[in-house]
Design a protein around this motif. Structure first.
Motif, PDB file in Angstrom:
ATOM      1  N   SER A  91       0.876  -1.326   0.131  1.00  8.87           N
ATOM      2  CA  SER A  91       0.207   0.277   0.039  1.00  8.87           C
ATOM      3  C   SER A  91       1.066   1.265  -0.146  1.00  8.87           C
ATOM      4  O   SER A  91       0.165   2.044  -0.212  1.00  8.87           O
ATOM      5  CB  SER A  91      -1.099   0.106   1.487  1.00  8.87           C
ATOM      6  OG  SER A  91      -0.776   0.059   2.687  1.00  8.87           O
ATOM      7  N   LYS A  92       1.850   1.559   0.830  1.00  7.64           N
ATOM      8  CA  LYS A  92       2.672   2.572   0.684  1.00  7.64           C
ATOM      9  C   LYS A  92       3.566   2.574  -0.308  1.00  7.64           C
ATOM     10  O   LYS A  92       4.678   2.958  -1.320  1.00  7.64           O
ATOM     11  CB  LYS A  92       4.175   2.859   2.060  1.00  7.64           C
ATOM     12  CG  LYS A  92       2.877   2.405   3.528  1.00  7.64           C
ATOM     13  CD  LYS A  92       3.638   2.993   4.193  1.00  7.64           C
ATOM     14  CE  LYS A  92       2.623   3.062   5.554  1.00  7.64           C
ATOM     15  NZ  LYS A  92       3.165   3.824   6.347  1.00  7.64           N
ATOM     16  N   PHE A  93       3.629   1.913  -1.509  1.00  6.42           N
ATOM     17  CA  PHE A  93       4.822   1.132  -2.445  1.00  6.42           C
ATOM     18  C   PHE A  93       3.840   1.657  -3.958  1.00  6.42           C
ATOM     19  O   PHE A  93       3.951   2.444  -4.826  1.00  6.42           O
ATOM     20  CB  PHE A  93       5.413   0.184  -2.662  1.00  6.42           C
ATOM     21  CG  PHE A  93       5.866  -0.104  -3.711  1.00  6.42           C
ATOM     22  CD1 PHE A  93       7.127  -0.004  -3.750  1.00  6.42           C
ATOM     23  CD2 PHE A  93       5.764  -0.639  -4.649  1.00  6.42           C
ATOM     24  CE1 PHE A  93       8.163   0.313  -5.082  1.00  6.42           C
ATOM     25  CE2 PHE A  93       5.955  -1.712  -5.897  1.00  6.42           C
ATOM     26  CZ  PHE A  93       7.679  -0.523  -6.345  1.00  6.42           C
ATOM     27  N   LEU A  94       2.671   0.305  -4.127  1.00  2.26           N
ATOM     28  CA  LEU A  94       1.764   1.019  -5.264  1.00  2.26           C
ATOM     29  C   LEU A  94       0.974   1.821  -4.482  1.00  2.26           C
ATOM     30  O   LEU A  94      -0.173   1.737  -4.034  1.00  2.26           O
ATOM     31  CB  LEU A  94       1.106  -0.366  -5.306  1.00  2.26           C
ATOM     32  CG  LEU A  94       2.308  -1.295  -6.192  1.00  2.26           C
ATOM     33  CD1 LEU A  94       1.428  -2.605  -5.881  1.00  2.26           C
ATOM     34  CD2 LEU A  94       2.996  -0.699  -7.489  1.00  2.26           C
ATOM     35  N   ARG A  95       0.640   3.401  -4.961  1.00  2.91           N
ATOM     36  CA  ARG A  95       0.128   4.535  -4.698  1.00  2.91           C
ATOM     37  C   ARG A  95      -0.593   5.093  -5.675  1.00  2.91           C
ATOM     38  O   ARG A  95      -0.239   5.243  -6.474  1.00  2.91           O
ATOM     39  CB  ARG A  95       0.733   5.544  -3.939  1.00  2.91           C
ATOM     40  CG  ARG A  95       1.312   4.877  -2.076  1.00  2.91           C
ATOM     41  CD  ARG A  95       2.464   5.973  -1.204  1.00  2.91           C
ATOM     42  NE  ARG A  95       1.400   6.867  -1.605  1.00  2.91           N
ATOM     43  CZ  ARG A  95       2.874   7.562  -1.198  1.00  2.91           C
ATOM     44  NH1 ARG A  95       4.005   8.274  -0.364  1.00  2.91           N
ATOM     45  NH2 ARG A  95       2.382   9.319  -0.834  1.00  2.91           N
TER      46      ARG A  95
END
Length: 193
Positions: free
Chosen positions: A86-90
């Motif tokens: 979730s913090k990588f693919l935003r």
């Protein structure tokens, strides 16, 4: 660092054409991985629910091409491996602008006001973020963006995101086919050799 420099540095150290190797192996493994993800989606639990949602979004696309299949695999892989992407693919709305505070590595999908779950499969643009800064803005598909970020991680001697180590190790060993049981070699300069 220019895109061609990233790929040249990767090739210089490993004697591997990152772009060709990445796409050749990703495409070779994609059918089996999609089958694996679909099988897991039929089970119960949080992982199965997330995979079911990704599969449903993918299946609803009117035209599915190789870029969409690649995006599906790259989105589903961390879910299957029980990692939090979730913090990588935003995703962010182009009108608002992103908050990049505490963003060591990310792929930011830029969407217009029409925000949909399908944005990963057909984004307006994707920005590559390294250490709270947008390095590149422009690749319009997830696979190209992921590939370029992988090259940057290597060329800039960065660590894999802690919450995605299994995903990046899979990419390193299975997709890019770098040596088993050895971490990525540190990028060296000619003065060090």
């Amino acid at each position: 660092m220019h895109v061609s420099t990233v790929f040249a540095e990767f090739h210089r150290i490993n004697n591997v054409n990152l772009r060709n190797q990445f796409y050749k192996e990703l495409d070779r493994h994609t059918p089996k991985l999609i089958t694996l993800f679909r099988d897991k989606a039929t089970k119960t639990g949080k992982i199965a629910e997330e995979l079911t949602k990704l599969m449903r979004i993918y299946d609803l696309q009117e035209q599915r091409d190789v870029n969409m299949r690649r995006a599906l695999v790259l989105c589903a892989l961390p879910v299957y491996l029980r990692e939090d992407a979730s913090k990588f693919l935003r995703t962010y709305n182009s009108a608002d602008g992103p908050d990049l505070t505490d963003t060591p590595l990310a792929l930011l999908t830029v969407v217009t006001d029409d925000t949909t779950d399908a944005s990963l499969f057909s984004p307006e643009t994707i920005c590559i973020v390294v250490e709270d800064e947008i390095l590149v803005s422009g690749p319009t598909n997830l696979a190209d963006s992921f590939l370029l970020l992988f090259g940057y991680i290597y060329a800039l001697d960065l660590q894999y995101p802690k919450n995605l180590e299994l995903t990046f190790t899979f990419i390193q060993k299975v997709v890019v086919c770098l040596e088993d049981n050895k971490p990525l070699k540190r990028a060296s300069t000619d003065a060090e050799e």
